[in-house]
Design a protein around this motif. Structure first.
Motif, PDB file in Angstrom:
ATOM      1  N   GLU A   1       0.821  -1.209   0.000  1.00 54.81           N
ATOM      2  CA  GLU A   1       0.000   0.000   0.000  1.00 54.81           C
ATOM      3  C   GLU A   1       0.856   1.260   0.000  1.00 54.81           C
ATOM      4  OE1 GLU A   1      -3.059   0.079  -0.950  1.00 54.81           O
ATOM      5  OE2 GLU A   1      -2.872  -2.093  -1.062  1.00 54.81           O
TER       6      GLU A   1
ATOM      7  N   ALA B   1       0.380   6.569  -6.687  1.00 53.73           N
ATOM      8  CA  ALA B   1      -0.835   7.393  -6.807  1.00 53.73           C
ATOM      9  C   ALA B   1      -0.490   8.874  -6.686  1.00 53.73           C
ATOM     10  CB  ALA B   1      -1.860   6.988  -5.747  1.00 53.73           C
ATOM     11  N   LEU B   2       0.400   9.216  -5.735  1.00 57.50           N
ATOM     12  CA  LEU B   2       0.787  10.620  -5.547  1.00 57.50           C
ATOM     13  C   LEU B   2       1.480  11.166  -6.787  1.00 57.50           C
ATOM     14  CD1 LEU B   2       2.057  10.721  -1.857  1.00 57.50           C
ATOM     15  CD2 LEU B   2       0.098  11.958  -2.811  1.00 57.50           C
ATOM     16  N   ASN B   3       2.069  10.285  -7.577  1.00 59.55           N
ATOM     17  CA  ASN B   3       2.733  10.712  -8.802  1.00 59.55           C
ATOM     18  C   ASN B   3       1.828  10.583 -10.028  1.00 59.55           C
ATOM     19  OD1 ASN B   3       5.820  11.400  -8.407  1.00 59.55           O
ATOM     20  ND2 ASN B   3       5.261   9.856  -6.886  1.00 59.55           N
ATOM     21  N   GLY B   4       0.515  10.487  -9.777  1.00 56.23           N
ATOM     22  CA  GLY B   4      -0.445  10.549 -10.865  1.00 56.23           C
ATOM     23  C   GLY B   4      -0.713   9.223 -11.561  1.00 56.23           C
TER      24      GLY B   4
ATOM     25  N   GLU C   1      -2.683   5.924 -11.813  1.00 54.79           N
ATOM     26  CA  GLU C   1      -3.978   5.496 -11.307  1.00 54.79           C
ATOM     27  C   GLU C   1      -4.113   3.978 -11.367  1.00 54.79           C
ATOM     28  OE1 GLU C   1      -7.161   8.763 -11.954  1.00 54.79           O
ATOM     29  OE2 GLU C   1      -6.250   8.379 -13.905  1.00 54.79           O
ATOM     30  N   ARG C   2      -4.647   3.436 -10.286  1.00 58.01           N
ATOM     31  CA  ARG C   2      -4.711   1.995 -10.119  1.00 58.01           C
ATOM     32  C   ARG C   2      -5.737   1.355 -11.042  1.00 58.01           C
ATOM     33  NH1 ARG C   2      -3.881  -0.056  -4.214  1.00 58.01           N
ATOM     34  NH2 ARG C   2      -3.833  -2.292  -4.480  1.00 58.01           N
ATOM     35  N   VAL C   3      -5.362   0.219 -11.635  1.00 59.95           N
ATOM     36  CA  VAL C   3      -6.330  -0.644 -12.315  1.00 59.95           C
ATOM     37  C   VAL C   3      -6.183  -2.042 -11.718  1.00 59.95           C
ATOM     38  CG1 VAL C   3      -6.454   0.624 -14.493  1.00 59.95           C
ATOM     39  CG2 VAL C   3      -4.692  -1.133 -14.187  1.00 59.95           C
TER      40      VAL C   3
ATOM     41  N   ARG D   1      -1.120   7.225 -17.236  1.00 56.77           N
ATOM     42  CA  ARG D   1      -0.315   6.677 -16.140  1.00 56.77           C
ATOM     43  C   ARG D   1      -1.165   5.693 -15.329  1.00 56.77           C
ATOM     44  NH1 ARG D   1       1.565  12.033 -16.769  1.00 56.77           N
ATOM     45  NH2 ARG D   1       3.851  12.241 -16.696  1.00 56.77           N
ATOM     46  N   LEU D   2      -0.773   4.428 -15.340  1.00 55.86           N
ATOM     47  CA  LEU D   2      -1.528   3.395 -14.637  1.00 55.86           C
ATOM     48  C   LEU D   2      -0.627   2.675 -13.634  1.00 55.86           C
ATOM     49  CD1 LEU D   2      -3.516   1.819 -17.625  1.00 55.86           C
ATOM     50  CD2 LEU D   2      -4.295   3.575 -16.015  1.00 55.86           C
TER      51      LEU D   2
ATOM     52  N   LEU E   1       3.547   3.764 -18.073  1.00 55.53           N
ATOM     53  CA  LEU E   1       3.385   5.121 -18.590  1.00 55.53           C
ATOM     54  C   LEU E   1       3.219   4.969 -20.094  1.00 55.53           C
ATOM     55  CD1 LEU E   1       3.461   8.171 -18.556  1.00 55.53           C
ATOM     56  CD2 LEU E   1       5.860   8.099 -17.932  1.00 55.53           C
TER      57      LEU E   1
ATOM     58  N   GLU F   1      11.319   9.481 -15.733  1.00 54.68           N
ATOM     59  CA  GLU F   1      10.259   9.534 -14.719  1.00 54.68           C
ATOM     60  C   GLU F   1      10.025   8.177 -14.065  1.00 54.68           C
ATOM     61  OE1 GLU F   1       6.617  11.601 -15.720  1.00 54.68           O
ATOM     62  OE2 GLU F   1       5.431  10.364 -14.367  1.00 54.68           O
TER      63      GLU F   1
END
Lengths: 382, 382
Positions: free
Chosen positions: B30, B37-40, B42-44, B105-106, B133, B144
Motif C-alpha cells: 500500500e 498514486a501521488l505521482n499521478g 492510477e490503479r487498475v 499513467r496506470l 506510462l 520519470e
C-alpha cells in the motif's frame, strides 16, 4: 481493431476494474483491515491455490461444485483455486498456528474465484475480507465479532447498517429435545423455510406450538428475546436461547443505536454454523454486506469453538458513498524535484509534463488536472 | 494429527504467509501504491484469470510455458491464470482506456502464479506491483519511471538502491547499421552475453571494435556515457546512444546520489523491450528488486510507445528493515466501549478479554500484550 476488441473480451463474470474504482476498492479494503488490526486481529495470507484434497475436505466439500480445478505439473496432483478464504484461515489456525495462545484473532483479505456466479452475485471473482476468532466459546466472542463488523463498516462510511441474528441450531435442538420423528422434523423445517405458519400449525403438537412461537418472535431483538423467554424450550434449545439472549444484551449495551433483529428459525446459508450466526445488511442496498457466525475450526465436534465473519466487497462498495475526485496538480517541465516532493508530501497528486509546452494550462486540463504549479504557486487549471 | 498435518501441506512454491509478515507485506504494497498514486499513476485491477487466447497472445506468448491453464465450464473455453500483470495492464490501456488522454499513467498491484519457480525465485505465487506510462516517447518518460521506482523503494525503507540501465536495441542497431551477416551477429551476441572480450575481438572488423568499446563502457553511468560518446556509431545506434545520454542526464540531475550504472551490451530478460530498460537492485540483497523499460503497448511496431516497471514483492521485502513489533493493549472485561474506541483512535492495538479474570496482567502477557488498561490508565503488562 477487431483483434483489439477480442483482446478486451473477458470471460463472463470477470472484469477489469478501472481507475477511481480500483483505487477506491483498495482503500476500502485497507481501511477495513486497519480496523481489524486495531482490534487485535492479525493478518494472514493463504495462497490462491492449494491441493484440491485439502481445500475441499471436511466443510470445504460444500464448495466443491463452485471450485475451479487444475492440474499441477510439478506434483502431478489436482489443485483448486480457492472459492472462499474462511476455511483456509481456519486451516492455518489449527495447523501452523496450533501453538499460538487462544483465543487467536486472525484477519484476511483477498480474491476468490467461483466457477459460476449466482443470480444475486453474477461476479465469478470477488474480494473477501474478514476475521476469525478461534478458540473462544464465550458469548463475549460472538458479540465481539458482530460489533467489529459493525464498527468496520461504519468506519468505511456504510450507513443504515442492520444485523440479523440467527441460531441455526435452535430448530434442530427443539425437534431433538422433543424426540420428533424424522419425517415430521423435515416437514416442519420446510414449512419454516417458507415461513408458512399454517403448515407449521398443521403438524400439531408441542413442537409445532414452540416453533410457531419462535417464528412469531422474529423481529427486533429486544422483543424477540422477550418472546423467546416465554417459551418452555427443551434443555438444549434453552441453552441456545440463553446464549442468544446474552449476545443480544452485549451488543445492545455496546451499540444501542444498531438496528438488530433476530430470526430464530432461519438456517439457510448457515449449514456450516454451530451457534449464533448473523447477516449484515445496509438498508436500501441490494444483497448482504457479509455474514458470519459460530463454527468448529478444523471441522467436526472436536474442532476449536470459533466465530468470525466475511464481508463481500462488491456489496460493501455499493453501500459506501462514492469518493470525491482527488485534485490533480500539473507540474510543467522544469519544476524543481524538491518542489514536487514537497507538494506530494502535502497530499497533492502531481502529474509531470514530459516536454515544454506553449500552453501548460491547456495541457493540464487535457490530463484532467484541477490545478497547475506555476511561478512557485499552485493555481486552478480552469 | 496426521490428517491435520496433511491439511497443512501445500504444493511446492506456495506458502501461507503468517501474522506480522502478512501485515508487513500488505503495508509495503500500500505504501508503494500510495507513492505511485501521488505521482499521478492510477490503479487498475485486471482479473486473476482470462481467456488463454487473449492472455497469451502477442508478447504474452513468451509466458506460455509458465502459465496454469484451466477449463471454463461456462464458456467451454480454456482460461489461464495470469503469470504476470504487465500485459494485462497494457491490454486495459489499449482497449478500455483507448480514449483516455495520453500519456496515460496506470499502476497495479496483485498476485501472479507460475507453473514453475525459478532457481532464484522458487515461489510459484508472488506479488507484483508496478506502473505503466503509456503513449509517451520522450526521454523524460524513461527518467520519470526510473526515478519513481527509486522514490517508491526509498519510501518503504529500501537502502543502497542501484539502477542498471540497458539499451537492448543497441547491439542489434550496430550490427544492422554495419550490414553484418547473420552468423557474425549471432556469434557476437553470444560472445557479449558471456562478456567474452577475446571472442568479440576475434570476430574482427568495425563491428567488433565498436562492440568492444561498448562492452568496455559498462560501469558507472557518467563514465559510460562519456566513453560511448567517443564511439563512431551507425545512425540508428547513435540515436539510441543520444537518448540514453539524455535519460542519464535527467536521472543524475534529479537524484545525483543514486548509484546508476550502464551496461550497453546487456539484453537478456529484455526480449520484450524496445528501448531504455533498467534493473533495480539493493546492495547485499539477493535477486532483483524489479525491472522495467520501454515497450510497445498493444504489441508490434504500431503499438503505443510506453515504459514502466514491475517490482517483485518478495525481493523488496528482503530489502526493507523488519517492522518493529507493535505494542498491544489488553482491555479487561468491563472496559468501556468508548475507552476502547478512544485508545484505538490514538493508535493502540487493543485486545479484548472475553471473561472476568483473577489475574488480567498474566492473561495480557499470555496473549502477547505489552500493555494493560486498568483504572482508566495504560500500564505496562510486564
Amino acid at each position: 481493431m477487431t483483434e483489439t476488441m477480442n483482446r478486451a473480451l473477458l470471460p463472463a463474470g470477470l472484469h477489469d476494474v478501472l481507475p477511481r474504482e480500483a483505487a477506491f476498492e483498495a482503500t476500502i479494503v485497507e481501511r477495513l483491515m486497519a480496523e481489524f488490526a486495531l482490534n487485535g486481529f492479525e493478518r494472514v495470507k493463504p495462497p490462491l491455490i492449494e491441493f484440491e484434497a485439502s481445500l475441499l475436505s471436511g466443510p470445504g466439500a460444500a464448495m466443491a461444485t463452485q471450485t475451479f480445478r487444475l492440474m499441477d505439473p510439478i506434483s502431478q496432483r489436482m489443485l483448486a483455486i480457492r472459492p472462499d478464504m474462511t476455511l483456509q484461515v481456519a486451516r492455518i489456525a489449527v495447523t501452523r498456528l496450533a501453538n499460538e495462545p487462544r483465543p487467536l484473532r486472525l484477519s484476511y483479505g483477498g480474491q476468490v474465484l467461483r466457477v459460476k456466479g449466482s443470480q444475486l452475485r453474477p461476479e465469478r471473482q470477488f474480494g473477501q475480507v474478514g476475521v476469525e476468532l478461534i478458540g473462544a466459546l464465550q458469548p463475549t466472542a460472538d458479540a465481539e465479532v458482530v460489533l467489529l463488523a459493525y464498527a468496520a463498516l461504519k468506519a468505511v462510511g456504510a450507513a443504515n447498517i442492520s444485523v440479523d441474528l440467527n441460531v441455526p441450531t435452535l430448530v434442530p435442538s427443539v425437534c431433538r429435545g422433543l424426540d420428533l420423528p424424522e419425517d415430521e422434523t423435515a416437514r416442519l423445517r420446510q414449512a419454516l423455510d417458507r415461513k408458512d405458519a399454517a403448515e407449521v400449525a398443521a403438524v400439531g403438537g408441542r413442537a409445532a406450538d414452540l416453533l410457531a412461537g419462535m417464528m412469531g418472535a422474529s423481529g427486533p431483538a429486544d422483543r424477540a428475546v422477550e418472546l423467546l423467554a416465554g417459551l418452555d424450550l427443551p434443555e438444549e434449545a434453552e441453552a441456545d436461547r440463553r446464549r442468544l439472549t446474552e449476545v443480544v444484551r452485549l451488543i445492545r449495551d455496546a451499540a444501542p443505536e444498531l438496528m438488530l433483529t433476530v430470526d430464530p428459525v432461519e438456517h439457510r446459508g448457515f449449514e456450516y454454523q454451530t451457534g449464533t450466526s448473523f447477516t449484515l445488511f445496509s438498508r436500501g442496498v441490494r444483497g448482504e454486506l457479509g455474514r458470519g457466525g459460530r463454527y468448529r475450526a478444523g471441522g467436526g465436534p472436536s474442532g476449536e469453538p470459533s466465530t468470525g465473519f466475511t464481508l463481500y466487497l462488491d456489496t460493501v462498495l455499493r453501500a459506501v458513498p462514492d469518493p470525491a475526485p482527488a485534485p490533480r496538480l500539473f507540474l510543467p517541465i522544469g519544476t524543481d524535484a524538491a518542489d514536487g516532493a514537497r507538494l506530494r508530501s502535502e497530499g497533492w497528486i502531481t502529474v509531470r509534463a514530459l516536454e515544454a509546452l506553449d500552453d501548460p494550462a491547456a495541457e493540464a486540463r487535457r490530463l484532467r488536472c484541477t490545478h497547475i504549479f506555476t511561478g512557485g504557486q499552485v493555481h486552478p487549471a480552469a
